[in-house]
Design a protein around this motif. Structure first.
Motif, PDB file in Angstrom:
ATOM      1  N   PHE A  88      35.821  54.293   6.731  1.00  0.00           N
ATOM      2  CA  PHE A  88      37.065  53.522   6.702  1.00  0.00           C
ATOM      3  C   PHE A  88      37.429  53.144   5.264  1.00  0.00           C
ATOM      4  O   PHE A  88      38.570  53.321   4.820  1.00  0.00           O
ATOM      5  N   VAL A  89      36.454  52.617   4.530  1.00  0.00           N
ATOM      6  CA  VAL A  89      36.708  52.195   3.150  1.00  0.00           C
ATOM      7  C   VAL A  89      37.067  53.395   2.277  1.00  0.00           C
ATOM      8  O   VAL A  89      38.027  53.359   1.508  1.00  0.00           O
ATOM      9  N   LEU A  90      36.298  54.467   2.402  1.00  0.00           N
ATOM     10  CA  LEU A  90      36.569  55.662   1.592  1.00  0.00           C
ATOM     11  C   LEU A  90      37.923  56.265   1.943  1.00  0.00           C
ATOM     12  O   LEU A  90      38.640  56.771   1.070  1.00  0.00           O
ATOM     13  N   SER A  91      38.296  56.214   3.217  1.00  0.00           N
ATOM     14  CA  SER A  91      39.592  56.736   3.634  1.00  0.00           C
ATOM     15  C   SER A  91      40.726  55.935   3.021  1.00  0.00           C
ATOM     16  O   SER A  91      41.699  56.503   2.506  1.00  0.00           O
ATOM     17  N   SER A  92      40.622  54.616   3.044  1.00  0.00           N
ATOM     18  CA  SER A  92      41.675  53.787   2.459  1.00  0.00           C
ATOM     19  C   SER A  92      41.761  53.994   0.960  1.00  0.00           C
ATOM     20  O   SER A  92      42.854  54.077   0.385  1.00  0.00           O
ATOM     21  N   PHE A  93      40.611  54.121   0.297  1.00  0.00           N
ATOM     22  CA  PHE A  93      40.603  54.354  -1.144  1.00  0.00           C
ATOM     23  C   PHE A  93      41.178  55.720  -1.483  1.00  0.00           C
ATOM     24  O   PHE A  93      41.934  55.877  -2.447  1.00  0.00           O
ATOM     25  N   ALA A  94      40.793  56.746  -0.695  1.00  0.00           N
ATOM     26  CA  ALA A  94      41.224  58.111  -0.991  1.00  0.00           C
ATOM     27  C   ALA A  94      42.733  58.272  -0.819  1.00  0.00           C
ATOM     28  O   ALA A  94      43.377  58.976  -1.609  1.00  0.00           O
ATOM     29  N   VAL A  95      43.314  57.650   0.193  1.00  0.00           N
ATOM     30  CA  VAL A  95      44.767  57.728   0.370  1.00  0.00           C
ATOM     31  C   VAL A  95      45.473  57.035  -0.793  1.00  0.00           C
ATOM     32  O   VAL A  95      46.484  57.535  -1.314  1.00  0.00           O
ATOM     33  N   ALA A  96      44.949  55.909  -1.228  1.00  0.00           N
ATOM     34  CA  ALA A  96      45.543  55.211  -2.378  1.00  0.00           C
ATOM     35  C   ALA A  96      45.447  56.039  -3.648  1.00  0.00           C
ATOM     36  O   ALA A  96      46.159  55.760  -4.631  1.00  0.00           O
ATOM     37  N   ASP A  97      44.589  57.061  -3.646  1.00  0.00           N
ATOM     38  CA  ASP A  97      44.464  57.991  -4.769  1.00  0.00           C
ATOM     39  C   ASP A  97      45.813  58.615  -5.129  1.00  0.00           C
ATOM     40  O   ASP A  97      46.065  58.947  -6.298  1.00  0.00           O
ATOM     41  N   ILE A  98      46.705  58.769  -4.149  1.00  0.00           N
ATOM     42  CA  ILE A  98      48.040  59.331  -4.416  1.00  0.00           C
ATOM     43  C   ILE A  98      48.732  58.553  -5.525  1.00  0.00           C
ATOM     44  O   ILE A  98      49.330  59.134  -6.437  1.00  0.00           O
ATOM     45  N   GLN A  99      48.641  57.244  -5.464  1.00  0.00           N
ATOM     46  CA  GLN A  99      49.302  56.397  -6.456  1.00  0.00           C
ATOM     47  C   GLN A  99      48.619  56.473  -7.815  1.00  0.00           C
ATOM     48  O   GLN A  99      49.276  56.534  -8.857  1.00  0.00           O
ATOM     49  N   HIS A 100      47.295  56.504  -7.805  1.00  0.00           N
ATOM     50  CA  HIS A 100      46.561  56.535  -9.070  1.00  0.00           C
ATOM     51  C   HIS A 100      46.817  57.839  -9.829  1.00  0.00           C
ATOM     52  O   HIS A 100      47.002  57.840 -11.049  1.00  0.00           O
ATOM     53  N   VAL A 101      46.826  58.945  -9.100  1.00  0.00           N
ATOM     54  CA  VAL A 101      47.087  60.238  -9.725  1.00  0.00           C
ATOM     55  C   VAL A 101      48.482  60.272 -10.314  1.00  0.00           C
ATOM     56  O   VAL A 101      48.702  60.785 -11.417  1.00  0.00           O
ATOM     57  N   GLN A 102      49.448  59.703  -9.578  1.00  0.00           N
ATOM     58  CA  GLN A 102      50.838  59.764 -10.036  1.00  0.00           C
ATOM     59  C   GLN A 102      51.029  59.127 -11.416  1.00  0.00           C
ATOM     60  O   GLN A 102      51.709  59.669 -12.282  1.00  0.00           O
ATOM     61  N   PHE A 103      50.414  57.955 -11.615  1.00  0.00           N
ATOM     62  CA  PHE A 103      50.547  57.291 -12.910  1.00  0.00           C
ATOM     63  C   PHE A 103      49.990  58.164 -14.037  1.00  0.00           C
ATOM     64  O   PHE A 103      50.519  58.157 -15.152  1.00  0.00           O
ATOM     65  N   CYS A 104      48.927  58.897 -13.730  1.00  0.00           N
ATOM     66  CA  CYS A 104      48.351  59.778 -14.746  1.00  0.00           C
ATOM     67  C   CYS A 104      49.260  60.976 -15.015  1.00  0.00           C
ATOM     68  O   CYS A 104      49.409  61.396 -16.165  1.00  0.00           O
ATOM     69  N   LEU A 105      49.858  61.535 -13.973  1.00  0.00           N
ATOM     70  CA  LEU A 105      50.729  62.694 -14.146  1.00  0.00           C
ATOM     71  C   LEU A 105      51.901  62.374 -15.062  1.00  0.00           C
ATOM     72  O   LEU A 105      52.357  63.224 -15.829  1.00  0.00           O
ATOM     73  N   ASN A 106      52.416  61.163 -14.989  1.00  0.00           N
ATOM     74  CA  ASN A 106      53.580  60.795 -15.784  1.00  0.00           C
ATOM     75  C   ASN A 106      53.302  60.756 -17.288  1.00  0.00           C
ATOM     76  O   ASN A 106      54.232  60.875 -18.092  1.00  0.00           O
ATOM     77  N   HIS A 107      52.018  60.601 -17.672  1.00  0.00           N
ATOM     78  CA  HIS A 107      51.764  60.335 -19.090  1.00  0.00           C
ATOM     79  C   HIS A 107      50.627  61.144 -19.722  1.00  0.00           C
ATOM     80  O   HIS A 107      50.640  61.349 -20.939  1.00  0.00           O
ATOM     81  N   PHE A 108      49.647  61.589 -18.961  1.00  0.00           N
ATOM     82  CA  PHE A 108      48.459  62.193 -19.561  1.00  0.00           C
ATOM     83  C   PHE A 108      48.782  63.427 -20.401  1.00  0.00           C
ATOM     84  O   PHE A 108      48.158  63.659 -21.436  1.00  0.00           O
ATOM     85  N   SER A 109      49.729  64.256 -19.964  1.00  0.00           N
ATOM     86  CA  SER A 109      50.018  65.499 -20.673  1.00  0.00           C
ATOM     87  C   SER A 109      51.149  65.362 -21.679  1.00  0.00           C
ATOM     88  O   SER A 109      51.546  66.348 -22.309  1.00  0.00           O
ATOM     89  N   SER A 110      51.662  64.145 -21.863  1.00  0.00           N
ATOM     90  CA  SER A 110      52.770  63.931 -22.793  1.00  0.00           C
ATOM     91  C   SER A 110      52.256  63.586 -24.188  1.00  0.00           C
ATOM     92  O   SER A 110      51.052  63.428 -24.407  1.00  0.00           O
ATOM     93  N   GLU A 111      53.167  63.453 -25.119  1.00  0.00           N
ATOM     94  CA  GLU A 111      52.814  63.201 -26.514  1.00  0.00           C
ATOM     95  C   GLU A 111      52.137  61.852 -26.686  1.00  0.00           C
ATOM     96  O   GLU A 111      52.563  60.848 -26.105  1.00  0.00           O
ATOM     97  N   VAL A 112      51.064  61.820 -27.478  1.00  0.00           N
ATOM     98  CA  VAL A 112      50.338  60.583 -27.755  1.00  0.00           C
ATOM     99  C   VAL A 112      50.360  60.317 -29.259  1.00  0.00           C
ATOM    100  O   VAL A 112      50.636  61.207 -30.059  1.00  0.00           O
ATOM    101  N   TYR A 113      50.058  59.092 -29.622  1.00  0.00           N
ATOM    102  CA  TYR A 113      50.038  58.704 -31.032  1.00  0.00           C
ATOM    103  C   TYR A 113      49.118  57.505 -31.192  1.00  0.00           C
ATOM    104  O   TYR A 113      48.623  56.939 -30.203  1.00  0.00           O
ATOM    105  N   VAL A 114      48.863  57.113 -32.432  1.00  0.00           N
ATOM    106  CA  VAL A 114      48.008  55.972 -32.732  1.00  0.00           C
ATOM    107  C   VAL A 114      48.838  54.896 -33.413  1.00  0.00           C
ATOM    108  O   VAL A 114      49.677  55.201 -34.266  1.00  0.00           O
ATOM    109  N   GLY A 115      48.618  53.655 -33.021  1.00  0.00           N
ATOM    110  CA  GLY A 115      49.362  52.547 -33.595  1.00  0.00           C
ATOM    111  C   GLY A 115      50.514  52.115 -32.709  1.00  0.00           C
ATOM    112  O   GLY A 115      50.849  52.781 -31.725  1.00  0.00           O
ATOM    113  N   PRO A 116      51.164  51.008 -33.041  1.00  0.00           N
ATOM    114  CA  PRO A 116      52.309  50.548 -32.257  1.00  0.00           C
ATOM    115  C   PRO A 116      53.575  51.287 -32.661  1.00  0.00           C
ATOM    116  O   PRO A 116      53.646  51.860 -33.753  1.00  0.00           O
ATOM    117  N   PRO A 117      54.599  51.296 -31.784  1.00  0.00           N
ATOM    118  CA  PRO A 117      55.889  51.860 -32.194  1.00  0.00           C
ATOM    119  C   PRO A 117      56.446  51.071 -33.369  1.00  0.00           C
ATOM    120  O   PRO A 117      56.216  49.862 -33.489  1.00  0.00           O
TER     121      PRO A 117
END
Length: 330
Positions: free
Chosen positions: A194-223
């Motif tokens: 039950f716990v693993l099932s609830s966590f695994a379904v919530a994985d949809i949201q966690h992956v999405q946040f990564c997709l939006n930014h992980f492969s995009s341009e990165v930099y060091v320091g503040p804007p």
């Protein structure tokens, strides 16, 4: 959200058998996802759900009671993320050492301005990061554990927490109802499932946040100066999805372009957003780009010393860049 929650309760309390109980865990995962999007929107805007009472919105609908995630912690993380989107040393959404690193620059024992600590690239980090492109999706299935721990530490230990009593009460309420619901299951195997099932379904949201930014341009320091908006746009990958996917992703996968630009009344905003118009991918391609980004950093980690120095093995570098490793990965 209410319908999903009631359906989960029914499956646990009124149904016998492992499959209904497993389904109940998945339904709770979907409740967490929708509550997360409500919390996301309430963090950016004012929403009116519980009779127009912001305090009840924060405690009940937006996260704390239903998900165990402090909305005050969430707003602090999101605010910092939007101030310095994709800054390696400022944006907490890119600071996942020792598990993940999106850039080899994180191998230099970089200081995190958000967590106020050094993101050490030690022997353990090197091993974990070296295989991050394989461990990414499995880890995302249990990533909620990290969020729960961070929320609890924030409301209990952070010096200044807006409406701390309400935040603590909301998080505590989650840690009352969720364990009680799990305890209603007949045996430990079904409770774990039950716990693993609830966590695994919530994985949809966690992956999405990564997709939006992980492969995009990165930099060091503040804007700096007027480059803040450009950093926001080039640091975000817009993902084209079918309309039916909006329910799963809160309608924010194509945040910068689709939502901000298509709905913009200002021509100036449309022109600004056009900067990111080329950063568009399908949902599948976004997953591929993220995997390739993680893989590229993993290969660099294998040839980097844990002191943060550049790799000295030129043969290893040559193979990783142009040779055997690339061929066998296809």
């Amino acid at each position: 959200m209410a319908a999903l929650f009631c359906a989960a309760l029914y499956c646990v309390l009124a149904c016998a058998g492992a499959w209904p109980h497993l389904l109940a865990g998945g339904l709770i995962g979907f409740v967490w996802i929708q509550s997360g999007w409500m919390g996301h929107d309430s963090g950016h805007h004012r929403i009116i759900a519980c009779g127009g009472h912001p305090a009840l919105d924060r405690a009940v609908i937006s996260g704390n009671c239903l998900t165990g995630l402090s909305i005050a912690w969430w707003k602090r993380v999101r605010r910092t993320h939007h101030i310095a989107c994709n800054s390696l040393d400022h944006d907490p959404d890119l600071q996942h050492m020792p598990l993940f690193a999106v850039s080899a620059r994180l191998f230099g024992n970089m200081w995190s301005h958000f967590y106020r600590r050094t993101m050490a690239f030690d022997a353990a980090s090197k091993i974990l990061v070296s295989y991050q492109h394989w461990t990414f999706y499995p880890v995302m299935c249990v990533a909620r554990i990290n969020l729960l721990v961070q929320s609890a530490l924030f409301v209990l230990l952070q010096r200044k927490v807006p409406q701390r009593p309400l935040e603590v009460a909301g998080v505590a309420a989650f840690w009352v109802w969720y364990p009680i619901l799990v305890s209603c299951l007949p045996n430990w195997w079904e409770r774990v499932a039950f716990v693993l099932s609830s966590f695994a379904v919530a994985d949809i949201q966690h992956v999405q946040f990564c997709l939006n930014h992980f492969s995009s341009e990165v930099y060091v320091g503040p804007p700096k100066g007027n480059d803040w908006f450009e950093k926001q746009t080039v640091g975000t990958l817009n993902i084209l999805c079918s309309p039916w996917m909006d329910w799963f992703h809160g309608g924010i996968l194509s945040t910068t372009y689709s939502l901000a630009c298509q709905g913009a009344t200002s021509e100036r905003l449309r022109l600004w957003c056009a900067i990111s118009a080329t950063s568009i991918a399908s949902f599948w391609d976004a997953n591929v780009l993220t995997w390739k980004t993680l893989r590229a950093a993993a290969l660099q980690a294998r040839g980097t010393s844990t002191t943060g120095a550049e790799p000295k093995n030129l043969v290893w570098e040559a193979v990783n860049a142009h040779g055997v490793v690339e061929c066998f990965s296809l």
